[in-house]
Design a protein around this motif. Structure first.
Motif, PDB file in Angstrom:
ATOM      1  N   LEU A  24       0.834  -1.205   0.000  1.00 26.48           N
ATOM      2  CA  LEU A  24       0.000   0.000   0.000  1.00 26.48           C
ATOM      3  C   LEU A  24       0.870   1.257   0.000  1.00 26.48           C
ATOM      4  N   SER A  25       1.903   1.262   0.831  1.00 21.12           N
ATOM      5  CA  SER A  25       2.791   2.424   0.907  1.00 21.12           C
ATOM      6  C   SER A  25       3.482   2.684  -0.427  1.00 21.12           C
ATOM      7  N   ARG A  26       3.885   1.608  -1.090  1.00 21.88           N
ATOM      8  CA  ARG A  26       4.547   1.763  -2.387  1.00 21.88           C
ATOM      9  C   ARG A  26       3.568   2.315  -3.416  1.00 21.88           C
ATOM     10  N   ARG A  27       2.330   1.858  -3.355  1.00 24.07           N
ATOM     11  CA  ARG A  27       1.316   2.367  -4.289  1.00 24.07           C
ATOM     12  C   ARG A  27       1.035   3.849  -4.042  1.00 24.07           C
ATOM     13  N   GLY A  32       5.582   6.820   5.017  1.00 18.61           N
ATOM     14  CA  GLY A  32       5.191   7.219   6.358  1.00 18.61           C
ATOM     15  C   GLY A  32       3.999   6.449   6.886  1.00 18.61           C
ATOM     16  N   VAL A  33       3.304   5.756   5.992  1.00 19.95           N
ATOM     17  CA  VAL A  33       2.157   4.928   6.394  1.00 19.95           C
ATOM     18  C   VAL A  33       2.580   3.867   7.412  1.00 19.95           C
ATOM     19  N   VAL A  34       3.851   3.465   7.369  1.00 19.43           N
ATOM     20  CA  VAL A  34       4.294   2.417   8.286  1.00 19.43           C
ATOM     21  C   VAL A  34       4.180   2.858   9.743  1.00 19.43           C
ATOM     22  N   ASP A  35       4.321   4.145  10.010  1.00 22.02           N
ATOM     23  CA  ASP A  35       4.194   4.633  11.390  1.00 22.02           C
ATOM     24  C   ASP A  35       2.778   4.406  11.920  1.00 22.02           C
ATOM     25  N   ILE A  36       1.794   4.623  11.045  1.00 21.16           N
ATOM     26  CA  ILE A  36       0.392   4.398  11.423  1.00 21.16           C
ATOM     27  C   ILE A  36       0.165   2.919  11.697  1.00 21.16           C
ATOM     28  N   LEU A  79      -2.310   9.040  11.761  1.00 18.75           N
ATOM     29  CA  LEU A  79      -3.109   8.958  10.538  1.00 18.75           C
ATOM     30  C   LEU A  79      -3.534  10.342  10.072  1.00 18.75           C
ATOM     31  N   VAL A  80      -4.016  11.150  11.001  1.00 13.90           N
ATOM     32  CA  VAL A  80      -4.432  12.513  10.663  1.00 13.90           C
ATOM     33  C   VAL A  80      -3.239  13.325  10.163  1.00 13.90           C
ATOM     34  N   ARG A  81      -2.103  13.165  10.816  1.00 16.15           N
ATOM     35  CA  ARG A  81      -0.915  13.938  10.422  1.00 16.15           C
ATOM     36  C   ARG A  81      -0.410  13.531   9.044  1.00 16.15           C
ATOM     37  N   VAL A  82      -0.327  12.231   8.789  1.00 20.25           N
ATOM     38  CA  VAL A  82       0.155  11.758   7.491  1.00 20.25           C
ATOM     39  C   VAL A  82      -0.813  12.154   6.387  1.00 20.25           C
ATOM     40  N   ALA A  83      -2.121  11.999   6.650  1.00 18.49           N
ATOM     41  CA  ALA A  83      -3.117  12.351   5.639  1.00 18.49           C
ATOM     42  C   ALA A  83      -3.088  13.843   5.324  1.00 18.49           C
ATOM     43  N   ARG A  84      -2.852  14.668   6.339  1.00 21.76           N
ATOM     44  CA  ARG A  84      -2.833  16.121   6.142  1.00 21.76           C
ATOM     45  C   ARG A  84      -1.676  16.530   5.227  1.00 21.76           C
ATOM     46  N   HIS A  85      -0.539  15.842   5.345  1.00 21.14           N
ATOM     47  CA  HIS A  85       0.639  16.234   4.572  1.00 21.14           C
ATOM     48  C   HIS A  85       0.795  15.459   3.270  1.00 21.14           C
ATOM     49  N   HIS A  86       0.065  14.376   3.083  1.00 13.86           N
ATOM     50  CA  HIS A  86       0.177  13.568   1.864  1.00 13.86           C
ATOM     51  C   HIS A  86      -0.116  14.428   0.637  1.00 13.86           C
ATOM     52  N   THR A  88       3.244  14.734   0.492  1.00 15.54           N
ATOM     53  CA  THR A  88       4.557  15.040   1.056  1.00 15.54           C
ATOM     54  C   THR A  88       4.901  14.002   2.122  1.00 15.54           C
ATOM     55  N   GLU A  89       6.074  13.435   2.029  1.00 11.85           N
ATOM     56  CA  GLU A  89       6.481  12.344   2.905  1.00 11.85           C
ATOM     57  C   GLU A  89       7.290  12.867   4.084  1.00 11.85           C
ATOM     58  N   ASP A  90       7.194  12.183   5.207  1.00 13.22           N
ATOM     59  CA  ASP A  90       7.991  12.528   6.382  1.00 13.22           C
ATOM     60  C   ASP A  90       9.467  12.565   6.011  1.00 13.22           C
ATOM     61  N   THR A  91      10.186  13.522   6.590  1.00 13.56           N
ATOM     62  CA  THR A  91      11.596  13.708   6.244  1.00 13.56           C
ATOM     63  C   THR A  91      12.454  12.477   6.541  1.00 13.56           C
ATOM     64  N   ARG A  92      12.043  11.666   7.510  1.00 13.89           N
ATOM     65  CA  ARG A  92      12.823  10.460   7.809  1.00 13.89           C
ATOM     66  C   ARG A  92      12.866   9.524   6.614  1.00 13.89           C
ATOM     67  N   TYR A  93      11.727   9.381   5.940  1.00 19.22           N
ATOM     68  CA  TYR A  93      11.655   8.464   4.809  1.00 19.22           C
ATOM     69  C   TYR A  93      12.257   9.080   3.549  1.00 19.22           C
ATOM     70  N   LEU A  94      12.210  10.390   3.438  1.00 20.17           N
ATOM     71  CA  LEU A  94      12.926  11.059   2.355  1.00 20.17           C
ATOM     72  C   LEU A  94      14.427  10.812   2.492  1.00 20.17           C
ATOM     73  N   GLN A  95      14.907  10.849   3.740  1.00 15.91           N
ATOM     74  CA  GLN A  95      16.320  10.588   3.971  1.00 15.91           C
ATOM     75  C   GLN A  95      16.676   9.143   3.637  1.00 15.91           C
ATOM     76  N   LEU A  96      15.788   8.202   3.986  1.00 16.20           N
ATOM     77  CA  LEU A  96      16.047   6.797   3.674  1.00 16.20           C
ATOM     78  C   LEU A  96      16.050   6.566   2.167  1.00 16.20           C
ATOM     79  N   ARG A  97      15.217   7.281   1.434  1.00 15.23           N
ATOM     80  CA  ARG A  97      15.244   7.173  -0.031  1.00 15.23           C
ATOM     81  C   ARG A  97      16.630   7.539  -0.555  1.00 15.23           C
ATOM     82  N   HIS A  98      17.208   8.557   0.053  1.00 11.47           N
ATOM     83  CA  HIS A  98      18.548   8.994  -0.360  1.00 11.47           C
ATOM     84  C   HIS A  98      19.615   7.984   0.080  1.00 11.47           C
ATOM     85  N   ASP A  99      19.539   7.553   1.334  1.00 12.09           N
ATOM     86  CA  ASP A  99      20.556   6.656   1.877  1.00 12.09           C
ATOM     87  C   ASP A  99      20.527   5.276   1.220  1.00 12.09           C
TER      88      ASP A  99
END
Length: 263
Positions: A24-27, A32-36, A79-86, A88-99
């Motif tokens: 689901l997260s990949r789709r 950030g869905v994993v945190d929920i 859930l509310v926080r992730v949905a509000r920003h979607h 846009t991904e949490d910076t932690r996961y943006l960093q993991l995409r880079h790393d």
């Protein structure tokens, strides 16, 4: 079922569940869905243990309720926080995409599976408690429940105070230093850890309850050294600069405490 069988079944089910969450997260292209999912998974785990456990029914119901109330509150908050920003991904996961750019999808799938295993490992307090047959509550269990209640209330209050601060346009770009945030830079993290202390104290009344130390110890390590305070502070320094540096100089990082004068 005995405790090992319960843990084995729970691990298998959660690994399958987190594989589905990964898909689901990949789709959604938002990991950030994993945190929920991680937060909600504890409610499912504790409910399963309570239904399948062999201990005293009231104890099983109490520990399941404690786990579920915390889990559902935190999961819904995220859930509310992730949905509000979607999207846009949490910076932690943006960093993991880079790393992990060289082998991102395989490593992220493994990361999701690690989350499933961590839920079972941290949930040892629930497992040992539901197997305890003693037909009355021990003073340690009452103390653990009271610690949990205090911590849950504190975490909810800290989240509400931060949300209210951010809703006020006058505070745009400013550091939240009101309410509990005046005495700790991360009161939500402190009370999150204290919730796990409550589960641990509750579990100490049961055989093998000392194993539940993995909960508060693991959460404390994550909050202080891995994904909690270090990443939050780094992000705050990037977004708020000197204002946050001044906040660091006057305010406790974790345990709520009196403010100190700047050097």
């Amino acid at each position: 079922m005995n405790a090992l069988t319960l843990a084995g079944v729970a691990t298998a089910a959660l690994c399958l569940g987190f594989a589905a969450i990964y898909a689901l997260s990949r789709r959604l292209n938002n990991y950030g869905v994993v945190d929920i999912a991680w937060s909600y998974a504890f409610a499912a785990l504790a409910t399963f243990y309570a239904l399948a456990g062999s201990g005293w029914e009231i104890r099983r119901a109490l520990i399941a309720a404690m786990a579920a109330l915390w889990s559902l509150r935190l999961g819904t908050h995220l859930l509310v926080r992730v949905a509000r920003h979607h999207p846009t991904e949490d910076t932690r996961y943006l960093q993991l995409r880079h790393d992990w750019a060289g082998n991102f999808h395989a490593k992220m799938f493994g990361f999701f599976q690690l989350q499933a295993v961590s839920v079972v490992a941290l949930g040892v307090a629930f497992l040992v408690s539901v197997q305890n047959p003693t037909p009355h509550l021990h003073p340690l269990e009452i103390a653990g429940a009271l610690i949990w209640l205090l911590a849950l209330s504190g975490e909810a209050l800290a989240d509400a105070q931060l949300a209210a601060f951010k809703r006020d346009d006058r505070h745009r770009g400013q550091v939240c230093d009101v309410g509990l945030w005046r005495y700790s830079r991360h009161p939500n993290y402190f009370f999150e850890w204290l919730i796990w202390v409550g589960y641990f104290v509750f579990a100490l009344a049961s055989p093998w309850g000392v194993l539940a130390i993995i909960g508060p110890a693991g959460i404390l390590f994550l909050l202080l050294r891995v994904t909690g305070i270090p990443m939050a502070e780094e992000q705050s320094l990037r977004s708020k600069g000197d204002a946050y540096r001044r906040y660091q100089q006057t305010t406790s990082a974790f345990v709520p405490w009196f403010r100190r004068d700047r050097p």
